[in-house]
Design a protein around this motif. Structure first.
Motif, PDB file in Angstrom:
ATOM      1  N   GLU A   1      16.503  -1.444  -3.846  1.00 43.49           N
ATOM      2  CA  GLU A   1      17.123  -0.420  -4.684  1.00 43.49           C
ATOM      3  C   GLU A   1      17.308  -0.888  -6.133  1.00 43.49           C
ATOM      4  O   GLU A   1      16.933  -0.172  -7.072  1.00 43.49           O
ATOM      5  CB  GLU A   1      18.462   0.026  -4.088  1.00 43.49           C
ATOM      6  CG  GLU A   1      18.346   0.754  -2.756  1.00 43.49           C
ATOM      7  CD  GLU A   1      17.854   2.188  -2.921  1.00 43.49           C
ATOM      8  OE1 GLU A   1      17.543   2.601  -4.054  1.00 43.49           O
ATOM      9  OE2 GLU A   1      17.774   2.892  -1.890  1.00 43.49           O
ATOM     10  N   PRO A   2      17.874  -2.090  -6.385  1.00 37.52           N
ATOM     11  CA  PRO A   2      18.034  -2.563  -7.765  1.00 37.52           C
ATOM     12  C   PRO A   2      16.710  -2.698  -8.517  1.00 37.52           C
ATOM     13  O   PRO A   2      16.616  -2.350  -9.696  1.00 37.52           O
ATOM     14  CB  PRO A   2      18.717  -3.929  -7.603  1.00 37.52           C
ATOM     15  CG  PRO A   2      19.387  -3.867  -6.279  1.00 37.52           C
ATOM     16  CD  PRO A   2      18.492  -3.025  -5.421  1.00 37.52           C
ATOM     17  N   VAL A   3      15.690  -3.216  -7.840  1.00 38.18           N
ATOM     18  CA  VAL A   3      14.385  -3.381  -8.498  1.00 38.18           C
ATOM     19  C   VAL A   3      13.804  -2.023  -8.858  1.00 38.18           C
ATOM     20  O   VAL A   3      13.244  -1.843  -9.952  1.00 38.18           O
ATOM     21  CB  VAL A   3      13.411  -4.164  -7.593  1.00 38.18           C
ATOM     22  CG1 VAL A   3      11.987  -4.098  -8.148  1.00 38.18           C
ATOM     23  CG2 VAL A   3      13.853  -5.612  -7.471  1.00 38.18           C
ATOM     24  N   ARG A   4      13.946  -1.060  -7.988  1.00 34.07           N
ATOM     25  CA  ARG A   4      13.437   0.279  -8.279  1.00 34.07           C
ATOM     26  C   ARG A   4      14.130   0.854  -9.515  1.00 34.07           C
ATOM     27  O   ARG A   4      13.494   1.473 -10.376  1.00 34.07           O
ATOM     28  CB  ARG A   4      13.653   1.204  -7.082  1.00 34.07           C
ATOM     29  CG  ARG A   4      12.964   2.553  -7.301  1.00 34.07           C
ATOM     30  CD  ARG A   4      13.532   3.650  -6.461  1.00 34.07           C
ATOM     31  NE  ARG A   4      12.890   4.918  -6.818  1.00 34.07           N
ATOM     32  CZ  ARG A   4      13.390   6.113  -6.552  1.00 34.07           C
ATOM     33  NH1 ARG A   4      14.550   6.224  -5.938  1.00 34.07           N
ATOM     34  NH2 ARG A   4      12.744   7.205  -6.911  1.00 34.07           N
TER      35      ARG A   4
ATOM     36  N   ARG B   1       8.388   6.438   1.109  1.00 30.36           N
ATOM     37  CA  ARG B   1       8.110   5.857  -0.198  1.00 30.36           C
ATOM     38  C   ARG B   1       9.318   6.075  -1.116  1.00 30.36           C
ATOM     39  O   ARG B   1      10.051   7.069  -0.970  1.00 30.36           O
ATOM     40  CB  ARG B   1       6.863   6.490  -0.813  1.00 30.36           C
ATOM     41  CG  ARG B   1       5.567   6.171  -0.053  1.00 30.36           C
ATOM     42  CD  ARG B   1       4.351   6.660  -0.815  1.00 30.36           C
ATOM     43  NE  ARG B   1       3.116   6.473  -0.066  1.00 30.36           N
ATOM     44  CZ  ARG B   1       2.393   5.349  -0.067  1.00 30.36           C
ATOM     45  NH1 ARG B   1       2.804   4.318  -0.780  1.00 30.36           N
ATOM     46  NH2 ARG B   1       1.280   5.259   0.627  1.00 30.36           N
ATOM     47  N   PRO B   2       9.514   5.175  -2.084  1.00 30.46           N
ATOM     48  CA  PRO B   2      10.678   5.329  -2.978  1.00 30.46           C
ATOM     49  C   PRO B   2      10.686   6.634  -3.766  1.00 30.46           C
ATOM     50  O   PRO B   2      11.755   7.175  -4.072  1.00 30.46           O
ATOM     51  CB  PRO B   2      10.574   4.107  -3.907  1.00 30.46           C
ATOM     52  CG  PRO B   2       9.182   3.602  -3.741  1.00 30.46           C
ATOM     53  CD  PRO B   2       8.770   3.946  -2.357  1.00 30.46           C
ATOM     54  N   GLU B   3       9.513   7.163  -4.083  1.00 29.85           N
ATOM     55  CA  GLU B   3       9.441   8.396  -4.865  1.00 29.85           C
ATOM     56  C   GLU B   3      10.055   9.596  -4.143  1.00 29.85           C
ATOM     57  O   GLU B   3      10.339  10.626  -4.758  1.00 29.85           O
ATOM     58  CB  GLU B   3       7.983   8.693  -5.228  1.00 29.85           C
ATOM     59  CG  GLU B   3       7.086   8.941  -4.030  1.00 29.85           C
ATOM     60  CD  GLU B   3       5.611   9.002  -4.393  1.00 29.85           C
ATOM     61  OE1 GLU B   3       5.280   8.744  -5.566  1.00 29.85           O
ATOM     62  OE2 GLU B   3       4.796   9.297  -3.504  1.00 29.85           O
ATOM     63  N   LEU B   4      10.291   9.484  -2.847  1.00 38.26           N
ATOM     64  CA  LEU B   4      10.911  10.573  -2.085  1.00 38.26           C
ATOM     65  C   LEU B   4      12.423  10.613  -2.276  1.00 38.26           C
ATOM     66  O   LEU B   4      13.080  11.584  -1.872  1.00 38.26           O
ATOM     67  CB  LEU B   4      10.589  10.425  -0.598  1.00 38.26           C
ATOM     68  CG  LEU B   4       9.116  10.529  -0.196  1.00 38.26           C
ATOM     69  CD1 LEU B   4       8.962  10.363   1.316  1.00 38.26           C
ATOM     70  CD2 LEU B   4       8.527  11.863  -0.639  1.00 38.26           C
TER      71      LEU B   4
END
Length: 281
Positions: A87-90, A165-168
């Motif tokens: 989460e932090p890296v994103r 995926r993180p984009e969701l």
């Protein structure tokens, strides 16, 4: 990129690659090279893709303590990154996006596409055939093998895990379960897998510090870009890199001698009246 790597492989007329594994003897008792009997060489290499796959995918049955330790380390590292860093890296990547960086990321991303290993391995392999350079030819085959085996493994894991995926925007701990739908195929990163499979295979075959640094640096850039594009979590990239490196290194060293003995391999050689099965040891 393939042209640049090929130039580096062949600089000075002597490719800085470790020796190719011996080919099976022909009817005269000599090993065919890529020059006089091109079709035999191609058929041999094609058979190696299949027989090496059996050895590679059965390798866990022969793992020792250090091998299982590395496997556990990759799994543990993936889990720790998911908990502490995903989460932090994103969030950091979201803040870094600009139009200029997007353009650069697009080109870097292509180094991990499905087409990249085909172009790279094909360029190196055909050059080895044309110039009768067995070590270059085998290096090209190794790139293809590593990408193929690692890519199939990652594809299976993607479908099994079904990670969002993180984009969701559903968080780092959302899993769909077994599925082939792309939005839920985040873990592991396929681009990172292919990039590290190619890098580790070539780095092992070239066996020079400058090549190792450059190749792994390019693969790392692909992994970073996948996070930048919001297509993967950092743990996805880490696991993909681990899988790619394991297969790339394993393929390149599959025929290395062990305990002072010569390397061994199973092969199939087409003959006029059938197929000859042999074992070189």
């Amino acid at each position: 990129l393939p042209v640049l790597l090929l130039a580096l492989l062949t600089i000075g007329g002597n490719p800085p690659l470790r020796s190719a594994e011996p080919l099976p003897p022909d009817s005269t008792g000599t090993a065919p090279s890529s020059g006089p009997v091109v079709i035999d060489t191609i058929l041999y290499d094609a058979s190696k893709i299949g027989t090496d796959a059996l050895l590679i995918f059965s390798a866990p049955a022969r793992f020792d303590g250090s091998d299982w330790g590395l496997t556990a380390g990759a799994m543990l590292g993936t889990g720790l990154l998911q908990v502490a860093a995903d989460e932090p890296v994103r969030e950091e990547f979201v803040e870094l996006r600009t139009d200029d960086r997007n353009d650069a990321a697009h080109y870097i991303n292509s180094l991990g596409s499905n087409l990249a290993p085909v172009v790279l391995s094909g360029t190196i392999y055909l050059s080895g055939l044309i110039f009768d350079a067995p070590s270059v030819r085998v290096a090209g085959r190794h790139v293809f093998q590593a990408a193929l085996y690692a890519g199939l493994t990652t594809a299976a894991l993607k479908a099994l895990f079904g990670r969002h995926r993180p984009e969701l925007n559903n968080g780092a701990f959302t899993y769909e379960g077994p599925t082939f739908d792309d939005p839920f195929n985040s873990l592991p990163s396929g681009h990172a897998t292919l990039a590290f499979a190619m890098a580790s295979s070539l780095a092992a075959d070239i066996d020079e510090p400058w090549a190792t640094v450059g190749l792994y640096g390019a693969a790392t850039a692909v992994g970073v870009v996948r996070g930048y594009h919001d297509r993967h979590w950092s743990s996805d990239v880490f696991l993909g890199a681990a899988i790619g490196t394991a297969f790339g290194y394993g393929v390149a060293h599959l025929d290395d001698p062990e305990d002072g003995a010569g390397g061994s391999s199973l092969y199939f050689m087409p003959m006029p009246n059938g197929v000859m099965v042999g074992y070189v040891f």
